[in-house]
Design an enzyme around this catalytic site. Structure first.
Site: not given
Ligand code: ADP
Ligand code: ADP
Ligand code: MG
Length: 485
Positions: A119, A204, A297
Site C-alpha cells: 500500500k 490515514e 485480480r
Molecule cells: P473484492 O475486493 O474482490 O471485492 P474482498 O476484498 O472482499 O473482495 O475479498 C476478496 C476475497 O479475498 C474474498 O472473497 C475471499 O476469498 C478473500 N478474503 C476476504 N476477506 C477474507 C477473510 N477475512 N478471510 C479469508 N479470506 C478473505
Molecule cells: P483492503 O485491502 O482490505 O480492501 P482498502 O484500503 O481497500 O483495504 O479499504 C477497504 C475499506 O475500508 C474501504 O472500502 C473503506 O470502506 C474502508 N477504508 C479504508 N481506508 C479508509 C479511510 N482512510 N477512511 C475511511 N474508510 C476507509
C-alpha cells in the site's frame, strides 16, 4: 500470434473456481480443479474435467501451498493457471513460480502485483501521477510520529491505521481519540504481522461519510488499456463489501469520466495488463475522491460489470494471457443496464459469525433479470476452514429501481436455503431500507442501522409452505380424480 492454452488449472475453490470454469466450458478449454480433503465432494471438483487432491484442510497445506499447486498443474497436464480471487491471487511469488515452471499465468505480471500489493508503493505511484490520495503518513514506526503529523497538518480524529500488506478488510484499525492511540497502534501492528507476516503500517485520516467507488480496467500486452466503468461497493461490514452495484448512484457523468480516466492514467503508468480494479473512496460531503488501492485480480463483484457491458471478464483475462489484443476500444464500451449484487455469505445475519454444515435445501432463484453464481449445491457441505461466501445473487434492470425490484423478488420469494444460516434476511432488509433506495448511505450504513435492519427481518417459515401444499393436496382429494390427471 500468441500461445494456445490447452488446459487450465484453477488454483481456488468455491464461487470463484466455478465462475472461471464456466468460461472455460464456453470455450471448450478443459479444466483441472484442486481440492483439500474436506472439499473432495465440492461443487468445483465435480465441475472440472480432472481434479487433484492437494492436501489437508488448513489453507497453508492446500490452497495456499504453491509447490503443490504447480505440481498439480504438471501432473494434470495443465498449461495455464487462473488464481481466482483470494488465496494466491495477489501473491507475486506464486505468479513468478507459475511462469518459471513454463506455465501461463492468467493475471497481471508478477512485478505489477508486487508493486501494487504494497500500500505504500501503490500510494507513492498514485501521488507520482497526480491521483489524489488520502492525507496521511506512510512510514510509521511510533505513536509520536502520528501525533506530530496530526498537529502539524491539523488533522483531527478519527484516523485509520492500516497494514501496508493488508487486504480483505483485515489489518485495519479506526482510532477515535488520543486515549486509544497507543493500544490501537500496537493492535494494528500485531494483527498485520499475524495476518500478513509484515508489521508495517500506514496512517490515514478517516473519511467520514465515505463511499467506495472502484473502476474496472482491462489491458493487453500492446499498451491498450480500457475501463469498463465503475462499481459502487459502499455497503460493507467490517470494511468488507456485501452489496455492490453498477453504475454508482452517487456520482454524475462528469465525475464518472474523471474517475474512470484517472484509473486508466494510473494503470497505464504501471504497465498494467489483464483485469484489475482501481479503488477510490469518495467523500460525499466534500465531493472529493481519493485513491485507496489497486486489486490486481478478478474481483468478486466483476459480474455486475459483465451484466452492464455484456463482456466476459474471465474470457478477456484468458485472451490477454495468450497474447491476444483487446477486441474493443474505449469508444465501443456502452453500459446500458443497472446491476446489483449481494453476497450470500454463510453467516448469522445478526452478528456475522460464520455458519457451516450441510446445505439441506437449496432452491435457487430464477426469473427474468437474475444471474446466480453458486459455489455449492444442495447436499454439499460448507466447511469451517474457508471464506464464508458461497453464492452471489446478481440482478439487472433498465434502471436502479428495476434492479432493486428484481433483487427483492429474488431474495424474498424465490430463495430457500436450509441447513446453514445466510445473510439473506439482512440483505433483504438493506435493499428495502428507504435510505438504500434513495441512494443515501455511507460505508457506515450497516453499523449505524443494524438495529433497524434486524427489526425488519422476516423469518421465512417452511411450515407456511408445508401448510400450503397440504391445503392443495386436500383440495385435490376432495374434488376426486379430474379429467386432466
Ligand atoms: P473484492 O475486493 O474482490 O471485492 P474482498 O476484498 O472482499 O473482495 O475479498 C476478496 C476475497 O479475498 C474474498 O472473497 C475471499 O476469498 C478473500 N478474503 C476476504 N476477506 C477474507 C477473510 N477475512 N478471510 C479469508 N479470506 C478473505
Ligand atoms: P483492503 O485491502 O482490505 O480492501 P482498502 O484500503 O481497500 O483495504 O479499504 C477497504 C475499506 O475500508 C474501504 O472500502 C473503506 O470502506 C474502508 N477504508 C479504508 N481506508 C479508509 C479511510 N482512510 N477512511 C475511511 N474508510 C476507509
Ligand atoms: Mg480494497
Amino acid at each position: 500470434m500468441g500461445k494456445e492454452i490447452r488446459k487450465i488449472l484453477i488454483a481456488n475453490r468455491g464461487v470463484t473456481a466455478v465462475r472461471v470454469m464456466h468460461t472455460c466450458r464456453d470455450r471448450k478449454i478443459p479444466t483441472t480443479a484442486v481440492y483439500s480433503t474436506p472439499d473432495r465432494l465440492a461443487h468445483h471438483v465435480f465441475m472440472a474435467d480432472s481434479a487433484v487432491h492437494i492436501g489437508e484442510a488448513p489453507p497453508a497445506e492446500s490452497y495456499l501451498n504453491m509447490e503443490k499447486m504447480i505440481a498439480a498443474a504438471i501432473q494434470s497436464r495443465s498449461d495455464a493457471i487462473h488464481p481466482g480471487w483470494g488465496f494466491l491471487a495477489e501473491n507475486h511469488k506464486f505468479a513468478q513460480m507459475v511462469i518459471d515452471a513454463g506455465l501461463t499465468w492468467i493475471g497481471p505480471p508478477p512485478k505489477v502485483i508486487e508493486a501494487l500489493g504494497d500500500k505504500i508503493q501503490a500510494k507513492n505511484l498514485a501521488q507520482k501521477v497526480n491521483v489524489p490520495t488520502i492525507p496521511g503518513i506512510l512510514d510509521v514506526t511510533n505513536v509520536e510520529q502520528i501525533k506530530k503529523w496530526m498537529k502539524h497538518d491539523k488533522v483531527t480524529f478519527p484516523i485509520m491505521i492500516k497494514a501496508v500488506a493488508g487486504g480483505g478488510g483485515r489489518g485495519m484499525v479506526k482510532v477515535e481519540n488520543t486515549n486509544q492511540l497507543v493500544q490501537a497502534f500496537a493492535q494494528a501492528r500485531s494483527e498485520a504481522m499475524k495476518s500478513f507476516g509484515d508489521d508495517r503500517v500506514l496512517v490515514e485520516k478517516y473519511i467520514e461519510r465515505g463511499r467506495h467507488i472502484e473502476v474496472q480496467v482491462v489491458g493487453d500486452e500492446y499498451g491498450n488499456i480500457v475501463h469498463l466503468y465503475e462499481r459502487e461497493c459502499t455497503i460493507q461490514r467490517r470494511n468488507q463489501k456485501i452489496i455492490e452495484e453498477a453504475p454508482s448512484p452517487s456520482i454524475n457523468d462528469d465525475l464518472r469520466k474523471e474517475l474512470c480516466f484517472t484509473a486508466i492514467r494510473l494503470m497505464r503508468e504501471i504497465g498494467y495488463t489483464s483485469a484489475g480494479t482501481v479503488e477510490f473512496i469518495f467523500d460525499s460531503s466534500t465531493k472529493k475522491y481519493y485513491f485507496l488501492e489497486v486489486n490486481t485480480r478478478l474481483q468478486v463483484e466483476h459480474g455486475i460489470t459483465e451484466l452492464i457491458t455484456g463482456l466476459d471478464i474471465v474470457g478477456i483475462m484468458i485472451d490477454v494471457a495468450t497474447g491476444k489484443k483487446l477486441p474493443f476500444k474505449q469508444a465501443d464500451i456502452h453500459p446500458n443496464r443497472w446491476a446489483l449484487e449481494v453476497r450470500l455469505n454463510a453467516e448469522d445475519p445478526r452478528n456475522f459469525s460464520p455458519s457451516f454444515g450441510t446445505i439441506t435445501r437449496l432452491q435457487v432463484p430464477q426469473g427474468p433479470g437474475v444471474r446466480i453464481a453458486a459455489g455449492a449445491y444442495e447436499g454439499a457441505d460448507i466447511p469451517p476452514y474457508y471464506d464464508s461466501l458461497f453464492m452471489l445473487l446478481i440482478t439487472a434492470g433498465s434502471d436502479r429501481g428495476d434492479a432493486i425490484r428484481v433483487m427483492d423478488r429474488t431474495l424474498s420469494r424465490n430463495l430457500r436455503i436450509e441447513g446453514v444460516k445466510t445473510l439473506a434476511p439482512l440483505l433483504l432488509s438493506i435493499i428495502r431500507h428507504p435510505a438504500f433506495k434513495a441512494g443515501e448511505f455511507s460505508t457506515r450504513f450497516i453499523e449505524e442501522n443494524m438495529k433497524d435492519l434486524v427489526s425488519m427481518f422476516k423469518e421465512k417459515n417452511s411450515e407456511d409452505e408445508v401448510l400450503k401444499i397440504a391445503r392443495y393436496v386436500a383440495e385435490i382429494s376432495a374434488l376426486g380424480p379430474q379429467s386432466w390427471m
